[in-house]
Enzyme design. Structure first.
Site, PDB file in Angstrom:
ATOM      1  N   GLN B 126       0.853  -1.182   0.000  1.00 12.15           N
ATOM      2  CA  GLN B 126       0.000   0.000   0.000  1.00 12.15           C
ATOM      3  C   GLN B 126       0.890   1.233   0.000  1.00 12.15           C
ATOM      4  O   GLN B 126       1.674   1.431   0.921  1.00 12.15           O
ATOM      5  CB  GLN B 126      -0.883  -0.040   1.238  1.00 12.15           C
ATOM      6  CG  GLN B 126      -1.783   1.155   1.402  1.00 12.15           C
ATOM      7  CD  GLN B 126      -2.534   1.085   2.724  1.00 12.15           C
ATOM      8  OE1 GLN B 126      -2.786   0.022   3.264  1.00 12.15           O
ATOM      9  NE2 GLN B 126      -2.895   2.240   3.243  1.00 12.15           N
ATOM     10  N   GLY B 127       0.798   2.042  -1.034  1.00 15.37           N
ATOM     11  CA  GLY B 127       1.618   3.250  -1.135  1.00 15.37           C
ATOM     12  C   GLY B 127       0.780   4.487  -0.926  1.00 15.37           C
ATOM     13  O   GLY B 127       0.403   5.163  -1.888  1.00 15.37           O
ATOM     14  N   SER B 129       1.208   6.616   2.459  1.00 14.72           N
ATOM     15  CA  SER B 129       1.943   7.579   3.294  1.00 14.72           C
ATOM     16  C   SER B 129       3.178   8.113   2.583  1.00 14.72           C
ATOM     17  O   SER B 129       3.823   7.412   1.811  1.00 14.72           O
ATOM     18  CB  SER B 129       2.387   6.923   4.595  1.00 14.72           C
ATOM     19  OG  SER B 129       1.302   6.348   5.250  1.00 14.72           O
ATOM     20  N   GLU B 244      -9.098  -2.179   6.266  1.00 18.62           N
ATOM     21  CA  GLU B 244      -8.028  -2.376   7.234  1.00 18.62           C
ATOM     22  C   GLU B 244      -8.540  -2.152   8.660  1.00 18.62           C
ATOM     23  O   GLU B 244      -8.165  -2.835   9.594  1.00 18.62           O
ATOM     24  CB  GLU B 244      -6.889  -1.390   6.933  1.00 18.62           C
ATOM     25  CG  GLU B 244      -5.731  -1.471   7.908  1.00 18.62           C
ATOM     26  CD  GLU B 244      -4.509  -0.699   7.415  1.00 18.62           C
ATOM     27  OE1 GLU B 244      -4.693   0.263   6.649  1.00 18.62           O
ATOM     28  OE2 GLU B 244      -3.396  -1.073   7.809  1.00 18.62           O
ATOM     29  N   SER B 372      -3.667   6.464  12.987  1.00 21.22           N
ATOM     30  CA  SER B 372      -3.254   6.248  14.374  1.00 21.22           C
ATOM     31  C   SER B 372      -4.454   6.265  15.321  1.00 21.22           C
ATOM     32  O   SER B 372      -5.557   6.669  14.939  1.00 21.22           O
ATOM     33  CB  SER B 372      -2.296   7.363  14.793  1.00 21.22           C
ATOM     34  OG  SER B 372      -3.013   8.585  14.809  1.00 21.22           O
ATOM     35  N   GLU B 374      -5.005   8.302  17.584  1.00 24.85           N
ATOM     36  CA  GLU B 374      -5.488   9.677  17.729  1.00 24.85           C
ATOM     37  C   GLU B 374      -6.421  10.030  16.575  1.00 24.85           C
ATOM     38  O   GLU B 374      -7.446  10.696  16.778  1.00 24.85           O
ATOM     39  CB  GLU B 374      -4.306  10.660  17.768  1.00 24.85           C
ATOM     40  CG  GLU B 374      -3.486  10.611  19.063  1.00 24.85           C
ATOM     41  CD  GLU B 374      -2.602   9.374  19.173  1.00 24.85           C
ATOM     42  OE1 GLU B 374      -2.285   8.768  18.130  1.00 24.85           O
ATOM     43  OE2 GLU B 374      -2.234   9.007  20.306  1.00 24.85           O
TER      44      GLU B 374
END
Ligand SMILES: Cc1cc2nc3c(=O)[nH]c(=O)nc-3n(C[C@H](O)[C@H](O)[C@H](O)COP(=O)(O)OP(=O)(O)OC[C@H]3O[C@@H](n4cnc5c(N)ncnc54)[C@H](O)[C@@H]3O)c2cc1C
Lengths: 348, 400
Positions: B126-127, B129, B244, B372, B374
Site C-alpha cells: 500500500q503506497g 503515506s 483495514e 493512528s 489519535e
C-alpha cells in the site's frame, strides 16, 4: 557544595552533547575517568570531592539523558562499598585510588543469587546483569543472605562471564557464574551485621542511582518528543497545536516533575544515613516511581512520534528499551510496589 | 447454512486440516532467517491455505474460498488462530486491502484481471503515506500526470509494508493541485516492476525490515489501472482503509483471543498463577479481549447488512489497538528481567510470539499504522458523536 554540583552537572551536559546518543562506552569511560567523575561521591578524607550520593545521582541523571553506555553507575556502587568498608589503611586508600583511575570495578544491577557453602568458605552461584564485566577487573558481590559483601577478582578459576544480549543496546550485561571460589582468596569488605548494613546501603544507593538514570532518560526523551511535535507539521500546522497531544505532554511533564521531586526529597533525606532500613524504604519509592515514569514517557513518546518512532535510525526506541530494562533492574523481581505496601501495612 | 450441524462439521474439518498442515516449528524457523526463506515459507503456507479454501473466507460468493457466512468466517479464523498457524503477513495487503478495494470500487475487468493473481500468490503493498503526509494523508504530493493513455508518476512513498517483496502497489497520487487537497487524488494499481520504481527497506526497532520507502521516477501506469474516476481517489482510499480498520480485525481479534494461553503459560513458568495482582489484570484483560472480538463481529454484521455508519470501523480498530497494548504490556511486565533479553531477531514476527518485549514493540504497528489511535479518536468524536470539528483555519500564537 551545591555550586560544585552545578558545575559538575554543566560539564557533564557539555561532555554528553559531544559524545552523541547513545554515548559510547569507548569514548565516555576514559573521559569520565579523566574528568574525575568517579571521585565526585568519594568522601574528602579519601581524596574525593565529597559530593556523596547527590553528586553521583546528578551525574547519573545526565548520563541517563545521554543514554550512556559506560558502566559509571555500578562503578560508583563498587567504589562506595570500598570507601565504607573496614579495610585497613593504606589498603583501602590504595583500592580507592585504583578504582578512580580507570580500572573498572563493576557490580550487578539486580540482586545476585550467591551462597557461601558453610565451613568450606567457598562461594557459588549466579549474578545476572553485571554491567561491562568484560572490561572490569573486579565485581562487587554479596551473598543472598547479605552476610558477606566482597570484591571478587574476575581473573581467577571458577569464575566465568557470559555476555547476554538485551533489547537495550545502551548497556552491555553479563551473567557471572561463580563455582566454588575460595572466600579466603577474595577481598571481603564486610561480614555479619556490618555486611547486612553495607548491603542495605548498597541497595539504597543502587535504587536511587537507577531512579536518577531514569529521570534523566525521561527528561531527555520528553524534550525530544516536544521538539518533534513543535517541528513536525500535519494538517498545515505543527502537531503541537493539537490539544489532545498537548494534554498528553502536560501529563507526562507533571508525572516527571513528581518523580523528580520525590527523588530530590529522598536524596536530601538519606544522604547522611544510607545504611538504615528507612533509607532503603525511601529509595524503593524513588526507584519505582522514576522507572515507571520513564517507561510511561517512553511509551507515549513512541506513539507521539508516529512512523518515524518505529524506525531504527531514530533514537526514540533506544530510550524505550532502556526504560523497559530499568523497570526490571534493582530488586524489581520482588516487586517494588509490594515492598512499599508491605512496609506501610507492617506486613513485610 | 449456519445450522449447528454444519458449523460443527466445518470446525472439525478445518481443525483436522490444520493439524495435518501447519508446519511444525515455523516460528523458530523464522528466528534469524534470511528474506528468501521467509518469503518461501509464507508462499508455501499461502498456497496450502488457499488450495484448501481457507485463505479468503471474507471474499464474496463466486470467488474461490469466498461466500462464507460470518459464522463460518469466524470458525475458520478461530481455528487458524487456535492452531497458532502462521499469519499471512506477506499477503495481508493483497488479501484485504487490494481485494476489498477491487471488489468495492474496481471494474469487473479489473477484478478479473487482478483477483486471480492475488489468489495465485501475488504480493501487494500500500503506497499511501509520504514523509510529509502521514496522518494528513490528503496532503500527499506524489504526482500522477496524465499523458495520453498513461499516468506518469513522480514522487516518494514511505512506511510501505512489504514493499520490498511486492509485485504491485495500491498507489494514491495527486493528479490535480488546484482545489481542496482531497479532490485532486487519483487511485492507481502500479506494477512494482515498472521502469523507474526503486525500493529502500527501512530498518525497524525490532531488527526486522518489514517496511520500505518507494521512489518513483517517471513511472508509467496505464489509465486502465486506475480505480474509480480521476480525482476520486480519496473515496477509493477510504474503502481500502475501512477494510483495514474493520474487516482485518475479525481475524486479528480472534488471534488475540487464542493467544491468551500464552499468558497462562507465562504465568505458570513465572510461578505467578497464585499472585492476585496478576490474576486481577488477567481477568480484566480477558473481558476486554472478548469485547474486542464481539465488537469486530458486530461490525462485520453491520457491514454485511449495510447498516455501518462512519466511525464504526474506527471503534473496532481503536478497541483492538488499546486492548492489544494491554495484552502485550501484561506479558512484558510479567516476564520480568527475562523478557528484556533479546532472543535474536525474528523475521515476520507478529504481536503474538510470546516474546513479550518484541510483541510489545510490534503492537505499535496497530496504534500508528492505518490511521493512528489519535486519528481514530478524531473520527469517532467528529463523525460518530457529531462533536465540533477542529477548525480548518488557525493561527499560531506564541505561548503567553
Ligand atoms: C508498522 C507500520 C506499517 C505501515 N504500513 C504502511 C503501509 O503499508 N502503507 C502506507 O501507506 N503507510 C503505512 N504506514 C504509515 C502509517 O499509515 C503512518 O505512520 C500513520 O498514518 C501516521 O503518520 P505519521 O507516521 O506521519 O505520523 P504523524 O502523522 O506525524 O503523527 C505523529 C503523531 O501525531 C498524532 N496526530 C497527527 N495528527 C493528529 C491530529 N489531527 N489530532 C491528534 N493527533 C494527531 C498522531 O496520532 C501521532 O501520534 C505504516 C506505519 C507503521 C508504523
Amino acid at each position: 557544595m551545591t555550586d560544585y554540583l552545578g558545575e559538575l552537572r554543566d560539564s557533564a551536559r557539555q561532555v554528553l552533547a559531544g559524545t552523541g546518543t547513545p554515548a559510547s562506552e569507548d569514548k565516555l569511560w576514559p573521559l569520565l575517568v579523566e574528568l574525575g567523575w568517579l571521585l565526585a561521591p568519594v568522601p574528602e578524607h579519601l581524596g574525593g570531592l565529597g559530593l556523596g550520593i547527590e553528586g553521583a545521582c546528578s551525574l547519573h541523571t545526565e548520563l541517563g539523558g545521554g543514554l550512556s553506555q559506560a558502566a559509571y553507575l555500578p562503578a560508583t556502587l563498587c567504589l562506595d562499598a570500598v570507601c565504607h568498608s573496614d579495610l585497613p589503611e593504606p589498603e583501602r586508600a590504595a583500592w580507592v585510588e585504583r578504582l578512580c583511575s580507570g580500572e573498572l570495578g563493576t557490580a550487578p544491577l539486580t540482586d545476585p543469587a550467591l551462597t557461601l557453602a558453610s565451613g568450606a568458605g567457598a562461594l557459588s552461584g549466579l549474578a545476572a546483569t553485571v554491567q561491562s564485566a568484560d572490561r572490569a577487573s573486579h565485581v562487587l558481590l554479596w551473598t543472598a543472605d547479605h552476610d558477606c559483601l566482597l570484591l571478587l577478582a574476575l581473573d581467577q578459576p571458577g569464575v566465568q562471564i557470559t555476555s547476554r544480549a538485551t533489547w537495550d543496546v545502551t548497556r552491555r550485561l553479563f551473567d557471572l557464574r561463580v563455582d566454588n571460589a575460595a572466600l579466603a582468596e577474595q577481598l571481603v569488605l564486610a561480614r555479619g551485621d556490618a555486611a547486612r548494613a553495607a548491603v542495605r546501603r548498597l541497595h539504597t544507593l543502587r535504587d536511587l542511582s537507577l531512579a536518577a538514570d531514569a529521570i534523566g532518560g525521561a527528561a531527555a526523551l520528553l524534550a525530544l518528543t516536544l521538539e518533534h511535535l513543535a517541528t513536525r507539521r500535519q494538517f498545515g500546522r505543527p502537531l503541537a497545536l493539537f490539544q489532545a497531544l498537548k494534554h498528553r505532554c502536560a501529563d507526562l511533564k507533571t508525572r516527571l516533575a513528581g518523580a523528580e521531586a520525590l527523588l530530590q526529597d529522598s536524596l536530601a533525606a538519606i544522604s547522611t544515613e544510607a545504611g538504615d532500613a528507612g533509607a532503603l524504604h525511601t529509595a524503593h519509592k524513588a526507584k519505582y516511581l522514576a522507572c515507571a515514569t520513564f517507561l510511561n514517557v517512553a511509551e507515549e513518546s513512541l506513539q507521539l512520534h508516529g512512523g518515524i518512532g518505529m524506525a531504527d535510525e531514530h533514537p526514540c526506541h533506544l530510550f524505550l528499551k532502556r526504560a523497559m530494562l530499568n523497570e526490571h533492574l534493582g530488586s524489581a523481581e520482588q516487586g517494588y510496589e509490594i515492598a512499599i505496601a508491605d512496609h506501610f501495612l507492617g506486613t513485610a | 447454512m449456519d445450522s449447528e450441524e454444519n458449523i460443527r462439521s466445518l470446525r472439525m474439518a478445518v481443525r483436522a486440516w490444520l493439524r495435518e498442515n501447519v508446519p511444525a516449528g515455523w516460528r523458530e524457523a523464522m528466528t534469524g532467517t534470511d528474506q528468501a526463506s521467509f518469503v518461501s515459507a509464507q508462499r508455501d503456507w499461502f498456497a496450502k491455505l488457499s488450495e484448501a479454501g481457507y485463505a479468503t473466507p471474507h471474499w464474496p460468493e463466486g470467488w474461490p474460498g469466498g461466500g462464507r457466512s460470518l459464522v463460518e468466517q469466524k470458525v475458520i479464523f478461530e481455528e487458524v488462530a487456535r492452531a497458532d498457524a502462521p499469519r499471512l503477513i506477506l499477503f495481508f495487503v493483497a488479501l484485504y486491502h487490494a481485494a476489498c478495494t477491487l471488489l468495492e470500487c474496481g471494474t469487473a475487468e479489473q477484478r478479473e484481471r487482478y483477483l486471480p493473481g492475488i489468489l495465485a500468490g501475488e504480493i501487494w503493498c500500500q503506497g499511501f503515506s509520504e514523509p510529509n503526509a502521514g496522518s494528513d494523508l490528503a496532503s500527499l504530493k506524489t504526482r500522477a500526470e496524465r499523458r495520453g493513455d498513461h499516468y506518469v508518476i513522480n514522487g516518494q512513498k514511505t512506511w510501505s509494508t512489504m514493499a520490498q517483496y511486492a509485485d504491485r502497489c495500491l498507489l494514491l497520487a495527486r493528479s490535480d493541485r488546484s482545489g481542496p487537497p482531497q479532490a485532486g487524488l487519483t487511485y492507481l494499481l502500479l506494477d512494482m516492476k515498472s521502469k523507474g520504481v526503486s525500493v529502500r527497506p527501512i530498518s525497524q526497532i525490532t531488527g526486522d525490515d518489514e517496511f520500505a520507502e518507494i521512489f518513483f521516477d517517471d513511472v508509467e501506469v496505464p489509465v486502465t489501472d486506475r480505480v474509480g474516476e480521476e480525482g476520486n481517489g480519496w473515496a477509493v482510499a477510504q474503502a481500502t482503509l475501512a477494510s483495514e480498520r474493520g474487516l482485518t480485525l475479525v481475524e486479528l481479534s480472534q488471534r488475540m483471543r487464542y493467544s491468551l494461553p500464552l499468558l497462562r503459560d507465562l504465568m505458570r513458568a513465572r510461578r505467578c498463577e497464585g499472585d492476585s495482582a496478576a490474576r486481577r489484570d488477567l481477568g480484566a484483560l480477558i473481558a476486554r479481549v472478548d469485547a474486542t472480538c464481539a465488537l469486530a463481529d458486530q461490525y462485520l454484521l453491520k457491514r454485511i447488512s449495510g447498516t455501518e455508519v462512519a466511525g464504526d470501523a474506527s471503534m473496532v480498530k481503536l478497541h483492538y489497538s488499546r486492548t492489544l497494548r494491554e495484552f502485550v504490556s501484561l506479558g512484558r511486565r510479567l516476564s520480568g528481567l527475562q523478557g528484556q533479553y533479546d532472543p535474536g531477531f525474528m523475521r515476520g514476527a507478529t504481536q503474538e510470539t510470546g516474546n513479550w518485549t518484541l510483541d510489545f514493540m510490534n503492537s505499535y504497528n496497530w496504534s500508528i499504522a492505518g490511521g493512528s489511535d489519535e486519528i481514530q479518536r478524531n473520527i469517532i468524536a467528529e463523525r460518530l458523536l457529531g462533536m465540533a470539528r477542529e477548525p480548518k483555519n488557525w493561527q499560531l500564537e506564541s505561548p503567553a
